[in-house]
Scaffold this motif. Structure first.
Motif, PDB file in Angstrom:
ATOM      1  N   THR A   1      -9.029   8.744  -1.140  1.00  0.00           N
ATOM      2  CA  THR A   1      -7.796   8.746  -0.339  1.00  0.00           C
ATOM      3  C   THR A   1      -6.998   7.487  -0.633  1.00  0.00           C
ATOM      4  O   THR A   1      -5.786   7.538  -0.848  1.00  0.00           O
ATOM      5  CB  THR A   1      -8.131   8.789   1.173  1.00  0.00           C
ATOM      6  OG1 THR A   1      -8.918   9.951   1.432  1.00  0.00           O
ATOM      7  CG2 THR A   1      -6.866   8.833   2.021  1.00  0.00           C
ATOM      8  N   LEU A   2      -7.693   6.348  -0.650  1.00  0.00           N
ATOM      9  CA  LEU A   2      -6.978   5.082  -0.892  1.00  0.00           C
ATOM     10  C   LEU A   2      -6.496   4.979  -2.334  1.00  0.00           C
ATOM     11  O   LEU A   2      -5.635   4.172  -2.654  1.00  0.00           O
ATOM     12  CB  LEU A   2      -7.885   3.897  -0.536  1.00  0.00           C
ATOM     13  CG  LEU A   2      -8.202   3.772   0.956  1.00  0.00           C
ATOM     14  CD1 LEU A   2      -9.313   2.758   1.211  1.00  0.00           C
ATOM     15  CD2 LEU A   2      -6.963   3.380   1.749  1.00  0.00           C
ATOM     16  N   ARG A   3      -7.045   5.806  -3.217  1.00  0.00           N
ATOM     17  CA  ARG A   3      -6.528   5.849  -4.606  1.00  0.00           C
ATOM     18  C   ARG A   3      -5.218   6.628  -4.634  1.00  0.00           C
ATOM     19  O   ARG A   3      -4.181   6.085  -5.019  1.00  0.00           O
ATOM     20  CB  ARG A   3      -7.549   6.502  -5.550  1.00  0.00           C
ATOM     21  CG  ARG A   3      -7.063   6.561  -6.991  1.00  0.00           C
ATOM     22  CD  ARG A   3      -8.069   7.266  -7.885  1.00  0.00           C
ATOM     23  NE  ARG A   3      -8.062   8.709  -7.723  1.00  0.00           N
ATOM     24  CZ  ARG A   3      -7.199   9.531  -8.327  1.00  0.00           C
ATOM     25  NH1 ARG A   3      -6.264   9.061  -9.125  1.00  0.00           N
ATOM     26  NH2 ARG A   3      -7.265  10.841  -8.117  1.00  0.00           N
ATOM     27  N   ILE A   4      -5.234   7.890  -4.218  1.00  0.00           N
ATOM     28  CA  ILE A   4      -4.019   8.705  -4.362  1.00  0.00           C
ATOM     29  C   ILE A   4      -3.014   8.406  -3.266  1.00  0.00           C
ATOM     30  O   ILE A   4      -1.815   8.473  -3.489  1.00  0.00           O
ATOM     31  CB  ILE A   4      -4.327  10.220  -4.329  1.00  0.00           C
ATOM     32  CG1 ILE A   4      -5.290  10.593  -5.427  1.00  0.00           C
ATOM     33  CG2 ILE A   4      -3.051  11.020  -4.500  1.00  0.00           C
ATOM     34  CD1 ILE A   4      -5.269  12.055  -5.809  1.00  0.00           C
TER      35      ILE A   4
ATOM     36  N   GLN B   1       1.942  -2.000  -9.746  1.00  0.00           N
ATOM     37  CA  GLN B   1       1.927  -1.106  -8.579  1.00  0.00           C
ATOM     38  C   GLN B   1       0.702  -0.198  -8.582  1.00  0.00           C
ATOM     39  O   GLN B   1       0.375   0.445  -9.579  1.00  0.00           O
ATOM     40  CB  GLN B   1       3.229  -0.320  -8.481  1.00  0.00           C
ATOM     41  CG  GLN B   1       3.609   0.549  -9.656  1.00  0.00           C
ATOM     42  CD  GLN B   1       4.709   1.546  -9.277  1.00  0.00           C
ATOM     43  OE1 GLN B   1       5.394   1.381  -8.284  1.00  0.00           O
ATOM     44  NE2 GLN B   1       4.842   2.603 -10.074  1.00  0.00           N
ATOM     45  N   ALA B   2       0.046  -0.171  -7.402  1.00  0.00           N
ATOM     46  CA  ALA B   2      -1.157   0.646  -7.269  1.00  0.00           C
ATOM     47  C   ALA B   2      -0.843   2.105  -7.588  1.00  0.00           C
ATOM     48  O   ALA B   2      -1.669   2.829  -8.144  1.00  0.00           O
ATOM     49  CB  ALA B   2      -1.711   0.521  -5.851  1.00  0.00           C
TER      50      ALA B   2
ATOM     51  N   TRP C   1      -8.691  -0.042  -9.198  1.00  0.00           N
ATOM     52  CA  TRP C   1      -8.482   0.387  -7.803  1.00  0.00           C
ATOM     53  C   TRP C   1      -7.991  -0.805  -6.982  1.00  0.00           C
ATOM     54  O   TRP C   1      -8.736  -1.745  -6.725  1.00  0.00           O
ATOM     55  CB  TRP C   1      -9.817   0.899  -7.269  1.00  0.00           C
ATOM     56  CG  TRP C   1      -9.794   1.590  -5.953  1.00  0.00           C
ATOM     57  CD1 TRP C   1      -9.377   2.865  -5.699  1.00  0.00           C
ATOM     58  CD2 TRP C   1     -10.268   1.068  -4.701  1.00  0.00           C
ATOM     59  NE1 TRP C   1      -9.554   3.161  -4.370  1.00  0.00           N
ATOM     60  CE2 TRP C   1     -10.096   2.073  -3.727  1.00  0.00           C
ATOM     61  CE3 TRP C   1     -10.810  -0.142  -4.299  1.00  0.00           C
ATOM     62  CZ2 TRP C   1     -10.449   1.916  -2.386  1.00  0.00           C
ATOM     63  CZ3 TRP C   1     -11.168  -0.316  -2.968  1.00  0.00           C
ATOM     64  CH2 TRP C   1     -10.985   0.706  -2.027  1.00  0.00           C
ATOM     65  N   MET C   2      -6.729  -0.797  -6.598  1.00  0.00           N
ATOM     66  CA  MET C   2      -6.200  -1.966  -5.871  1.00  0.00           C
ATOM     67  C   MET C   2      -5.324  -1.572  -4.671  1.00  0.00           C
ATOM     68  O   MET C   2      -4.204  -2.043  -4.534  1.00  0.00           O
ATOM     69  CB  MET C   2      -5.439  -2.897  -6.823  1.00  0.00           C
ATOM     70  CG  MET C   2      -4.433  -2.226  -7.731  1.00  0.00           C
ATOM     71  SD  MET C   2      -3.610  -3.369  -8.884  1.00  0.00           S
ATOM     72  CE  MET C   2      -2.577  -4.320  -7.793  1.00  0.00           C
TER      73      MET C   2
END
Ligand code: HEM
Length: 414
Positions: A278-281, A314-315, A347-348
């Motif tokens: 979730t925190l990736r996409i 940008q992530a 992953w940031m």
């Protein structure tokens, strides 16, 4: 202005590769090596004036996020990071759990009364079931802040007009309302419930002034509310869209024993893969983290970049690099089962050192607890098509933070 910058920059990367010259003074890099160089702990590139524009003219409103003064930043981070560290958060856990339980109870009531449940309201408004003026004001401050940083000249122009535009008027009122927090603590400091700021009042001379503490409270509320609320909204949506993912998650959380704590949740493999994905996409703050290239210039990924230029990472793009994450647009938690080192390096969602997110442990704790409680209470939740709700509502807009463009998410089920 349309809130589509991260997706636009990503399109440019797809067309031109990992280095894109966005304007005469700004270059975006999409590579692990560039991100490591720009956000390294020793001798990091300094935050650009984007951050000072966020702060506006008020010195009082300066904080660890907006300051470009390294000494001020180090002092404030030291003071703030103690109370919000992983070990200190144990004392806050009952508060988080109580808020999550109240949220689930309210969701159950709404599901019964309305037949479906709408996500998208801030959890701050749990008791009354809808946003109050305070939350509306804070959101106004947040959106104004983002506009001010992106278009400083237009905001200066608007402020010089002989009449006040409604948005700016509302935002200046909001600053006044925020002092409510101070009054609650002032009224009865010893009986005030534990908060992330409590310890700052007892920090003596090393501590912060009342005005600074109020400014911190505002930073925390803006940085910590919608980030986690929107992450959770996207998590539930993405999971409910795929029956296999939902079943696997619901089965994992169903067998937890009564009285479990967040320590137990940290070791649940699939739950943590779902969070990671979730925190990736759907990173809540996926846009550029602008930094100035140090005086004298330097080489980044084989390109000479002159001193004073702004570089961004940008992530949104780092997380959609197909050489690191195959099929990057697919929500697939199981990709983290055998994750590569590159996947972790790229992953940031919480930014990069030394200005990465102070609240990352709190955010992950809240997300774990809320996700588990939600799928225990509603294992059969599914995306609703009532009231014309569709995937289009969930397309992201990004004004520093992302939110679903329809500003709602409807689910149904039991
Ligand atoms: C899923 C939730 C969250 C996400 C994705 C997130 C993301 C981020 C990112 C990307 C940054 C770095 C910004 C930059 O370098 O320009 C940041 C900084 C920060 N975040 Fe968060 N955040 C979250 C939750 C929270 C929470 C819960 C709090 C506090 C209660 C918080 C407080 C802060 C603060 C104070 C900073 C500034 C740190 C500094 O500049 O030294 N965040 N966050």
């Amino acid at each position: 202005m349309r809130g589509e910058r991260p997706a636009w920059v990503q399109q440019l990367h797809q067309e031109y590769g990992p280095v894109v010259h966005l304007s005469p003074s700004e270059v975006d890099f999409c590579s692990i090596s560039a991100a490591k160089q720009i956000h390294r702990f020793r001798a990091p590139f300094l935050k650009s004036n984007f951050y000072t524009n966020l702060r506006g003219n008020s010195i009082v409103a300066d904080n660890a996020f907006t300051t470009t003064d390294l000494v001020y930043h180090a002092r404030h981070r030291r003071l703030l990071s103690g109370p919000i560290s992983k070990s200190s958060l144990k004392s806050i856990e009952p508060v988080v759990t109580a808020r999550v339980d109240l949220a689930i109870q309210k969701m159950g009531e709404e599901m019964k009364a309305r037949g479906c449940l709408s996500f998208g309201d801030s959890f701050l408004m749990l008791e009354i079931g809808k946003k109050n003026q305070y939350a509306e004001d804070l959101e106004t401050v947040a959106s104004l802040t983002c506009l001010r940083a992106s278009f400083p000249a237009s905001i200066r122009f608007a402020s010089s007009l002989p009449f006040k535009l409604p948005l700016f008027h509302k935002a200046s009122e909001s600053a006044f309302r925020i002092s409510r927090h101070k009054r609650i603590v002032d009224a009865d400091p010893s009986n005030a419930p534990p908060t992330l700021l409590s310890k700052l009042y007892q920090a003596g001379e090393e501590g912060l002034s009342q005005d600074e503490i109020i400014a911190k409270a505002r930073t925390y509320i803006i940085a910590g509310s919608d980030t986690t609320a929107h992450s959770l909204t996207y998590l539930v949506w993405a999971v409910c869209k795929d029956d296999t993912i939902k079943r696997r998650l619901a089965e994992e959380v169903a067998v937890l024993r009564e009285g479990y704590t967040d320590d137990d949740l940290e070791s649940l493999p699939y739950l943590n893969q779902v969070l990671q994905e979730t925190l990736r996409i759907y990173s809540a703050a996926p846009g550029p983290l602008p930094r100035f290239v140090p005086e004298g210039g330097c080489d980044i990924d084989g390109y000479w970049v002159p001193g004073g230029l702004t570089v961004t990472t940008q992530a949104w793009s780092m997380h959609r690099d197909s050489s690191v994450y195959p099929d990057p647009y697919r929500f697939d938690p199981s990709r983290w089962e055998n994750a590569t080192k590159e996947m972790y390096d790229a992953w940031m969602p919480f930014g990069g050192s030394p200005s990465n997110c102070i609240g990352l442990h709190l955010a992950q704790k809240e997300l774990r607890l809320a996700t588990v409680r939600f799928f225990q209470a509603f294992p059969n939740a599914k995306v609703s098509s009532r009231e014309g709700f569709s995937d289009d509502d969930m397309m992201s807009k990004c004004y520093m933070l992302i939110f679903p463009k329809g500003k709602r998410y409807l689910i149904e089920g039991s």
